[in-house]
Design an enzyme around this catalytic site. Sequence first.
Site, PDB file in Angstrom:
ATOM      1  N   HIS A   1       0.831  -1.215   0.000  1.00  0.00           N
ATOM      2  CA  HIS A   1       0.000   0.000   0.000  1.00  0.00           C
ATOM      3  C   HIS A   1       0.859   1.257   0.000  1.00  0.00           C
ATOM      4  O   HIS A   1       0.923   1.988   0.985  1.00  0.00           O
ATOM      5  CB  HIS A   1      -0.975  -0.005   1.179  1.00  0.00           C
ATOM      6  CG  HIS A   1      -2.103  -0.963   0.985  1.00  0.00           C
ATOM      7  ND1 HIS A   1      -2.186  -2.166   1.647  1.00  0.00           N
ATOM      8  CD2 HIS A   1      -3.185  -0.910   0.169  1.00  0.00           C
ATOM      9  CE1 HIS A   1      -3.287  -2.800   1.254  1.00  0.00           C
ATOM     10  NE2 HIS A   1      -3.908  -2.068   0.358  1.00  0.00           N
ATOM     11  N   ASN A   2       1.495   1.501  -1.114  1.00  0.00           N
ATOM     12  CA  ASN A   2       2.357   2.674  -1.254  1.00  0.00           C
ATOM     13  C   ASN A   2       1.949   3.447  -2.510  1.00  0.00           C
ATOM     14  O   ASN A   2       0.946   3.106  -3.151  1.00  0.00           O
ATOM     15  CB  ASN A   2       3.817   2.217  -1.306  1.00  0.00           C
ATOM     16  CG  ASN A   2       4.038   1.159  -2.378  1.00  0.00           C
ATOM     17  OD1 ASN A   2       3.542   1.295  -3.490  1.00  0.00           O
ATOM     18  ND2 ASN A   2       4.754   0.094  -2.039  1.00  0.00           N
TER      19      ASN A   2
ATOM     20  N   HIS B   1      -6.994   7.077  -3.111  1.00  0.00           N
ATOM     21  CA  HIS B   1      -7.897   6.125  -2.455  1.00  0.00           C
ATOM     22  C   HIS B   1      -7.298   5.352  -1.282  1.00  0.00           C
ATOM     23  O   HIS B   1      -8.045   4.794  -0.480  1.00  0.00           O
ATOM     24  CB  HIS B   1      -8.472   5.136  -3.481  1.00  0.00           C
ATOM     25  CG  HIS B   1      -7.550   3.987  -3.750  1.00  0.00           C
ATOM     26  ND1 HIS B   1      -6.439   4.111  -4.540  1.00  0.00           N
ATOM     27  CD2 HIS B   1      -7.536   2.719  -3.269  1.00  0.00           C
ATOM     28  CE1 HIS B   1      -5.805   2.952  -4.559  1.00  0.00           C
ATOM     29  NE2 HIS B   1      -6.443   2.087  -3.795  1.00  0.00           N
ATOM     30  N   ASP B   2      -5.967   5.286  -1.171  1.00  0.00           N
ATOM     31  CA  ASP B   2      -5.336   4.590  -0.033  1.00  0.00           C
ATOM     32  C   ASP B   2      -4.409   5.523   0.747  1.00  0.00           C
ATOM     33  O   ASP B   2      -3.479   5.065   1.420  1.00  0.00           O
ATOM     34  CB  ASP B   2      -4.530   3.378  -0.518  1.00  0.00           C
ATOM     35  CG  ASP B   2      -5.364   2.107  -0.616  1.00  0.00           C
ATOM     36  OD1 ASP B   2      -6.336   1.980   0.145  1.00  0.00           O
ATOM     37  OD2 ASP B   2      -5.042   1.248  -1.460  1.00  0.00           O
TER      38      ASP B   2
ATOM     39  N   ASP C   1      -8.864  -1.128  -8.132  1.00  0.00           N
ATOM     40  CA  ASP C   1      -8.184  -1.421  -6.873  1.00  0.00           C
ATOM     41  C   ASP C   1      -7.771  -2.885  -6.758  1.00  0.00           C
ATOM     42  O   ASP C   1      -6.765  -3.193  -6.130  1.00  0.00           O
ATOM     43  CB  ASP C   1      -9.114  -1.036  -5.706  1.00  0.00           C
ATOM     44  CG  ASP C   1      -8.379  -0.951  -4.382  1.00  0.00           C
ATOM     45  OD1 ASP C   1      -7.144  -0.753  -4.394  1.00  0.00           O
ATOM     46  OD2 ASP C   1      -9.040  -1.078  -3.337  1.00  0.00           O
TER      47      ASP C   1
ATOM     48  N   VAL D   1       3.101   3.555  -5.417  1.00  0.00           N
ATOM     49  CA  VAL D   1       3.117   2.839  -6.700  1.00  0.00           C
ATOM     50  C   VAL D   1       1.780   2.123  -6.905  1.00  0.00           C
ATOM     51  O   VAL D   1       1.241   2.095  -8.012  1.00  0.00           O
ATOM     52  CB  VAL D   1       4.305   1.854  -6.783  1.00  0.00           C
ATOM     53  CG1 VAL D   1       4.405   1.255  -8.175  1.00  0.00           C
ATOM     54  CG2 VAL D   1       5.607   2.559  -6.416  1.00  0.00           C
ATOM     55  N   HIS D   2       1.234   1.575  -5.818  1.00  0.00           N
ATOM     56  CA  HIS D   2      -0.111   0.976  -5.918  1.00  0.00           C
ATOM     57  C   HIS D   2      -1.110   2.057  -6.349  1.00  0.00           C
ATOM     58  O   HIS D   2      -1.946   1.825  -7.227  1.00  0.00           O
ATOM     59  CB  HIS D   2      -0.511   0.356  -4.579  1.00  0.00           C
ATOM     60  CG  HIS D   2      -1.981   0.040  -4.460  1.00  0.00           C
ATOM     61  ND1 HIS D   2      -2.621  -0.880  -5.260  1.00  0.00           N
ATOM     62  CD2 HIS D   2      -2.953   0.563  -3.643  1.00  0.00           C
ATOM     63  CE1 HIS D   2      -3.918  -0.927  -4.940  1.00  0.00           C
ATOM     64  NE2 HIS D   2      -4.140  -0.053  -3.970  1.00  0.00           N
TER      65      HIS D   2
HETATM   66 ZN   LIG Z   1      -5.966   0.217  -2.881  1.00  0.00          ZN
END
Ligand SMILES: [Zn+2]
Length: 446
Positions: free
Chosen positions: A186-187, A226-227, A336, A189-190
């Site tokens: 969850h960084n 989104h994250d 996602d 790049v994601h």
């Molecule tokens: Zn995500």
Amino acid sequence: MGIALIWSIALILIKWITSKRRGAISYDSSDQTALYIRMLGDVRVRSRAGFETERRGSHPYIDFRILHSHSEIEISLSARNIRRLLSFQRYLRSSRFFRGVNAQNSLYILDDGYNGQAKCMLEKVGNWNFDIFLFDRLTNGNSLVSLTFHLLSHNGLIDHFQLDMVKLRRFLVMVQEDYHSQNPYHNAVHAADVTQAMYCYLKEPKLAKSFTPWDVLLGLIAAATHDLDHPGVNQSFLIKTNHYLATLYKNTSVLENHHWRSAVGLLRESGLFAHMSAEDRQRMESQLGFIILATDISRQNEYLSQFRTHLDRGELCLENSAHRHFILQMALKCADICNPCRTWELSKQWSEKVTEEFFYQGDVERKCNLDLSPLCDRLTSNIANIQIGFITYLVEPLFVEWARFSNTRLSQTMLGHVGLNKASWKGMLQERSSSEEADPAFDDTD
Ligand SMILES: [Zn+2]
Ligand SMILES: *[C@@H]1O[C@H](CO)[C@@H](O)[C@H](O)[C@H]1NC(C)=O
Ligand SMILES: *[C@@H]1O[C@H](CO)[C@@H](O)[C@H](O)[C@H]1NC(C)=O
């Protein structure tokens, strides 16, 4: 030439400073009685004179302790912890200094400095085979800023909404920095990968012909944020450890609410939409929440059955903005969890990263004598099993419906990769079990 070099050095320094500062969750295992867990991610005092941030309403730093004995709260600030805290503040101060400078001038670094190869890749940004890992290397770890900026500019959104380029850069740099680079999965790049996938979906004929510039802007910003500030552990971990976010959001969609509120904080802080009417700003913020909250995977069945009902009745009408926004929710959900829909080469890398993050959570849980979350135990789970379950119960059902909605070559390609990737994981599982059978070390009949 000279100035570009100086800014490149400044950028490297910033990355170094932030990498020192951003621990997703670190714990001090030297203390046997109290494990000291600290989240450094959720921290920022960034204002230069006059622009104070109340971002996330968070404290300068957050720590929480998990006690083996439930009796008393023991606060053990070891010398090492104090040192860590002091050096942390030093980094914070210097990073604040660079931040202001950086944000004003990032146009130089990111336009002149960056590699021709990265620019070349952007010509194929709408391609499903786009290699975000390569793009991230070519942009020196700035994939999220570069990609999102390019998409907004290339699609005429900067002009259409009269966005200030400097504010936009500053917003995107802050977004990218608020992802924790230490999280294996969850960084930023994601986030860049999800934004790229979202763009591919927005280009699909059904969406492209009915979506307004507003919808596209909303979709891309939702994907990029989104994250935001994801701590690298899941909601159940935050609840178990009495994290303040779990309390704040009453145990429901804890992370997703936090991602959304963090995004709103950055929008306000950057002033990106300051020139719009208060009503439009408000609308943007609440619609952003509507879309980001849909990424709560524990609510997938609700969204999926709504989607099925709409499709069964053939009632989706994209002239209707409520329906378009429902499709934005579904598109972001697809983006996602689209890792298994990519080519094996890309998909496998994502699987390794997500497994690493799960197992890290499991290790912390084991260390803290908490119940181990399913999928997080490296002693009982493995990458192939996790992927097969993920594909079977979450990915396939979602993408089958998406393909019903948008039956295009892209949808068929994605389903094709899912099938192949699942078969590969099954093959690896079989190989593994047959080699275990053949291996005398596993033969308990001896
Ligand atoms: Zn995500
Ligand atoms: C959240 O969950 C925890 C643990 O199950 C519980 O103690 C707490 O009361 C819950 N909070 C709310 C607001 O439901
Ligand atoms: C996260 O929490 C849920 C429980 O809500 C659990 O089932 C899941 O396996 C946990 N871990 C991961 C890595 O998702």
